[in-house]
Structure formats: C-alpha cells, structure tokens
Design a protein around this motif. Structure first.
Motif, PDB file in Angstrom:
ATOM      1  N   LEU A 110      -2.504 -45.114  21.990  1.00  8.33           N
ATOM      2  CA  LEU A 110      -2.927 -46.147  21.038  1.00  8.33           C
ATOM      3  C   LEU A 110      -3.905 -47.105  21.717  1.00  8.33           C
ATOM      4  CD1 LEU A 110       0.570 -47.028  19.499  1.00  8.33           C
ATOM      5  CD2 LEU A 110      -1.229 -45.659  18.427  1.00  8.33           C
TER       6      LEU A 110
ATOM      7  N   SER B 139       1.456 -58.229  13.252  1.00  6.84           N
ATOM      8  CA  SER B 139       1.690 -57.732  11.890  1.00  6.84           C
ATOM      9  C   SER B 139       2.930 -58.439  11.341  1.00  6.84           C
ATOM     10  CB  SER B 139       1.898 -56.213  11.903  1.00  6.84           C
ATOM     11  OG  SER B 139       2.894 -55.839  12.844  1.00  6.84           O
TER      12      SER B 139
ATOM     13  N   LEU C 103       2.056 -46.012  24.019  1.00  8.57           N
ATOM     14  CA  LEU C 103       0.901 -46.918  24.135  1.00  8.57           C
ATOM     15  C   LEU C 103      -0.325 -46.215  24.704  1.00  8.57           C
ATOM     16  CD1 LEU C 103       2.419 -50.282  25.440  1.00  8.57           C
ATOM     17  CD2 LEU C 103       1.492 -49.805  23.189  1.00  8.57           C
TER      18      LEU C 103
ATOM     19  N   LYS D 276      -5.015 -53.559  20.540  1.00 10.74           N
ATOM     20  CA  LYS D 276      -4.619 -53.776  19.142  1.00 10.74           C
ATOM     21  C   LYS D 276      -3.104 -53.770  18.956  1.00 10.74           C
ATOM     22  CE  LYS D 276      -8.879 -52.087  17.074  1.00 10.74           C
ATOM     23  NZ  LYS D 276      -9.511 -51.075  16.193  1.00 10.74           N
ATOM     24  N   VAL D 277      -2.373 -53.613  20.056  1.00 13.35           N
ATOM     25  CA  VAL D 277      -0.903 -53.597  20.014  1.00 13.35           C
ATOM     26  C   VAL D 277      -0.366 -54.895  20.601  1.00 13.35           C
ATOM     27  CG1 VAL D 277       1.161 -52.500  20.991  1.00 13.35           C
ATOM     28  CG2 VAL D 277      -0.727 -51.080  20.140  1.00 13.35           C
TER      29      VAL D 277
ATOM     30  N   PHE E 103       5.459 -54.280  18.508  1.00 17.72           N
ATOM     31  CA  PHE E 103       6.537 -53.386  18.932  1.00 17.72           C
ATOM     32  C   PHE E 103       7.447 -54.085  19.937  1.00 17.72           C
ATOM     33  CE2 PHE E 103       3.176 -50.705  17.346  1.00 17.72           C
ATOM     34  CZ  PHE E 103       3.856 -49.781  16.569  1.00 17.72           C
TER      35      PHE E 103
ATOM     36  N   ARG F 264      -4.651 -50.183  23.293  1.00 24.63           N
ATOM     37  CA  ARG F 264      -3.769 -51.222  23.842  1.00 24.63           C
ATOM     38  C   ARG F 264      -4.098 -52.615  23.298  1.00 24.63           C
ATOM     39  NH1 ARG F 264      -0.700 -54.495  24.497  1.00 24.63           N
ATOM     40  NH2 ARG F 264       0.211 -55.376  26.383  1.00 24.63           N
TER      41      ARG F 264
ATOM     42  N   PHE G  66       2.125 -47.558  13.790  1.00 29.15           N
ATOM     43  CA  PHE G  66       0.841 -48.192  14.100  1.00 29.15           C
ATOM     44  C   PHE G  66      -0.230 -47.803  13.074  1.00 29.15           C
ATOM     45  CE2 PHE G  66      -3.366 -48.174  16.025  1.00 29.15           C
ATOM     46  CZ  PHE G  66      -3.452 -49.482  16.497  1.00 29.15           C
ATOM     47  N   ASN G  67      -0.287 -46.530  12.751  1.00 31.49           N
ATOM     48  CA  ASN G  67      -1.300 -46.054  11.801  1.00 31.49           C
ATOM     49  C   ASN G  67      -1.106 -46.620  10.398  1.00 31.49           C
ATOM     50  OD1 ASN G  67      -2.657 -44.519  13.725  1.00 31.49           O
ATOM     51  ND2 ASN G  67      -1.372 -42.714  13.382  1.00 31.49           N
TER      52      ASN G  67
ATOM     53  N   ILE H 183       6.410 -44.181  16.584  1.00 34.21           N
ATOM     54  CA  ILE H 183       5.644 -45.371  16.981  1.00 34.21           C
ATOM     55  C   ILE H 183       4.184 -45.248  16.531  1.00 34.21           C
ATOM     56  CG2 ILE H 183       4.708 -46.625  18.985  1.00 34.21           C
ATOM     57  CD1 ILE H 183       7.434 -46.073  20.389  1.00 34.21           C
ATOM     58  N   LYS H 184       3.578 -44.081  16.747  1.00 30.88           N
ATOM     59  CA  LYS H 184       2.180 -43.883  16.335  1.00 30.88           C
ATOM     60  C   LYS H 184       2.035 -43.962  14.815  1.00 30.88           C
ATOM     61  CE  LYS H 184      -0.146 -40.495  18.249  1.00 30.88           C
ATOM     62  NZ  LYS H 184      -0.360 -39.128  18.785  1.00 30.88           N
TER      63      LYS H 184
ATOM     64  N   THR I 225       1.758 -53.386  14.224  1.00 34.93           N
ATOM     65  CA  THR I 225       1.164 -53.467  15.567  1.00 34.93           C
ATOM     66  C   THR I 225       2.060 -54.192  16.565  1.00 34.93           C
ATOM     67  OG1 THR I 225       0.030 -55.540  15.017  1.00 34.93           O
ATOM     68  CG2 THR I 225      -1.179 -53.483  14.601  1.00 34.93           C
TER      69      THR I 225
END
Length: 350
Positions: free
Chosen positions: A82, A23, A79, A86-87, A60, A84, A53-54, A49-50, A58
């Motif tokens: 979430l 991102s 994590l 996509k992070v 971190f 994984r 992400f939302n 963190i969530k 992405t």
C-alpha cells in the motif's frame, strides 16, 4: 455486496486538534491474528487490509501484544503493498503479558523506547503515525512515560501520541506534557461508562475518541446470537457472553435487530452508525476477518440518524439491563477508572 455499498464514500476527519487526518471509520487488526476466532493466514489478512484500504479505510490499528507480535508483522507486510503516505498507522505498547491471573503492564521510559524500536522493526516502517500507551502503569508517573513519548515525537519516530484506558486525571496530566491526539476506549451501545466524564474531557482538550469494540465484541453483529462461538474463542470466558448471561442479553440484540429493520440496515450497521454519529472526532475501529462483514461495516456510513433516532437506539439498550461486566475479570483492575498514576514527586516502592 449490493451495488450501492460499493460506492460508499468514507469521509475524512481530523482526529483531535493536532492535525491528524484519518478515515471516519478505522479498522482494528487484532482479530486477524486470532482472539475471538482462529487466526487467519497472513495472505488472507493482507487481503482484508488491502480491501479495506481500497474501499476508503486508511486508519489501521494494531498493538505489540496482538498475536504475540505476529499482528504487527502481518500489518507491516500489508503496508508494503500500500502507499505508506496514505495510511494512518496506529500501534500500542505497555502490556507486557496477559495471563489468567491478570495483565502485566509497564510504562517506564526505557520500556517505552524499547517497545517503539521493536514495533518499528516488526512493522518495517520509519515512523508510527499514532502511538498509544495500551494500558496505564499505575506505578510510574504519567509524566515520565509521556516525557519519553515526547522525545520519540521529536525524533520523528512517532507523529502523534495516544492513551488507552486512561483515567481523567491521567489524561489531563499527560496532555500537559505533550498534546494527546486520541484516547482509545471501549464504547458501544452496551458500554457507555465513558460518556459522563471521559467524553466531555476529550472535547474540552481537543482530543479525538477512538472507540474499540464498537459492536460490543461482535455482539451487535450477531456473534454468539445468530452463530455459535468458535470453541477457541476468548469470548467464551467474557462475562457478557457466558451462557447464562448471554441468554439474558439476547433481548438487547433483538431490539436492535428490530430497529435496524425499520432503518433498512443490518444490526451491525445500526450499532456502528450510532457510534459514528456521536461526533466528528469519534472514529470507531471495528475489526473482522470476513470481507462481507467489512462491507457491512462500511455500509454504516450511509445510515443517517436523527437526534430522535439516536435516543431511541440508546434507549433500546438500557445499561442497567446489560448482564455481565464489560471486560474480562483479569483485565478489570486495569480499566480507566483505576488508572491514576502517582504524582511526579512520589517515589513508588516496588
């Protein structure tokens, strides 16, 4: 949060030329474990963190030294909630400990491997997307450090390699061993010393740039100007935040505040928009413990600046008017401009 800021689309960009997609705005997790503020609970940290992400972040960033390992554990817990794949997870090794007298760093192959294994365990992941050397060990040839990192890539434990606070010579030599994907450096409106040599070098070699402290450790978000610093904040000892220097630096914030009004945004958004628009391969990682500040940071993506705007913003913070060094005295000797390592064939006595 204003309705329009809920719908901000954070672009996706390639960080460096090795195919690593992230991102355009990242998130620095360090502050969740205290440093500038009191640490927040794991539950609160996971929520932040969530939420990031939302809302489209992405990428971190953590490190083994943050919160004496606690930050990696916290990020690992988040994590688990979430997807994984996509992070994009970045962590760092190399700082053994930080004391008032200075910082101890280590870059031997054995230390590289032991740190990576420990981080994988704390984060409870099978691989790390981007693994940085946090500070350069000037007693170890960079080829030795990179050789072990290259092995970790080949073993699938890390995907991409990064360096933080590395000198131009160190970057070139490291890149010759294995391509460097990203360089993490301090870069903000009041810290621009990498613009002359480091930035052009990264562009020449196809290396992405990850500015840390893009808001000047919160200065351009109004920290210590609009609100008082917590008594336990490390910023109280930072050269630019000491009372006598802060008073002199206050007018820099006022200028950015005035320009932000002109652009219909907050000072933090203007400062972040300025760094975001320094190039597609520039991905800043501001951190925060507050959802409202997170939303404010994300809103910076919508601030469009012309070349004239960028120059006007730069000119509002003349570097020769910034009072105080860019980092803590104990950490200065490990800054990028001192981070050359011995030649591979040199033996360094310890």
């Amino acid at each position: 949060m204003a309705e329009e800021e809920k719908n901000v689309q954070i672009p996706r960009v390639k960080l460096g030329n090795q195919g690593f997609e992230v991102s355009k705005l990242g998130f620095g997790c360090m502050g969740l474990s205290g440093v500038y503020n009191s640490p927040i609970s794991d539950e609160e940290g996971i929520t932040v963190i969530k939420d990031a992400f939302n809302k489209g972040i992405t990428f971190f960033d953590t490190a083994d030294i943050y919160g004496a390992n606690a930050n990696e554990v916290l990020v690992g817990k988040a994590l688990k909630q979430l997807p994984r794949e996509k992070v994009q997870l970045a962590t760092k090794f190399g700082i053994v400990k930080v004391e008032l007298s200075g910082m101890l760093v280590k870059g031997t192959p054995e230390y590289v491997r032991s740190c990576c294994e420990a981080s994988l365990k704390r984060l409870d992941v099978e691989y790390i997307d981007l693994y940085y050397q946090h500070r350069v060990d000037t007693s170890v040839p960079i080829e030795d450090t990179m050789g072990e990192l290259k092995k970790l890539v080949e073993e699938g434990k890390i995907k991409y390699i990064g360096l933080s606070e590395a000198s131009p010579d160190t970057i070139r030599r490291a890149h010759a061993v294995h391509p460097i994907t990203a360089i993490q450096m301090e870069w903000s409106l009041w810290t621009r010393d990498i613009e002359e040599e480091i930035i052009p070098l990264c562009r020449e070699l196809g290396i992405g740039i990850v500015p840390y402290s893009p808001l000047g450790r919160g200065f351009f978000g109004g920290k210590a100007i609009m609100e008082s610093l917590p008594s336990n904040s490390s910023l109280a000892t930072h050269p630019r935040f000491r009372a006598e220097n802060l008073e002199k630096n206050r007018n820099l914030y006022t200028r950015i505040d005035n320009l932000a009004k002109k652009h219909g945004c907050t000072p933090a958004q203007l400062a972040l928009a300025w760094i975001l628009q320094q190039g597609d391969n520039v991905v800043p990682i501001p951190g925060t413990t507050k959802i409202k500040n997170l939303d404010d940071n994300i809103g910076s993506v919508k601030v469009n600046l012309t070349e004239e705007d960028l120059k006007e913003i730069s000119d509002a913070v003349p570097i020769n008017e910034v009072v105080g060094g860019r980092t803590y005295e104990s950490m200065s000797p490990l800054s990028w401009n001192f981070a050359n390592t011995p030649a591979k064939d040199c033996k360094v006595s310890t």
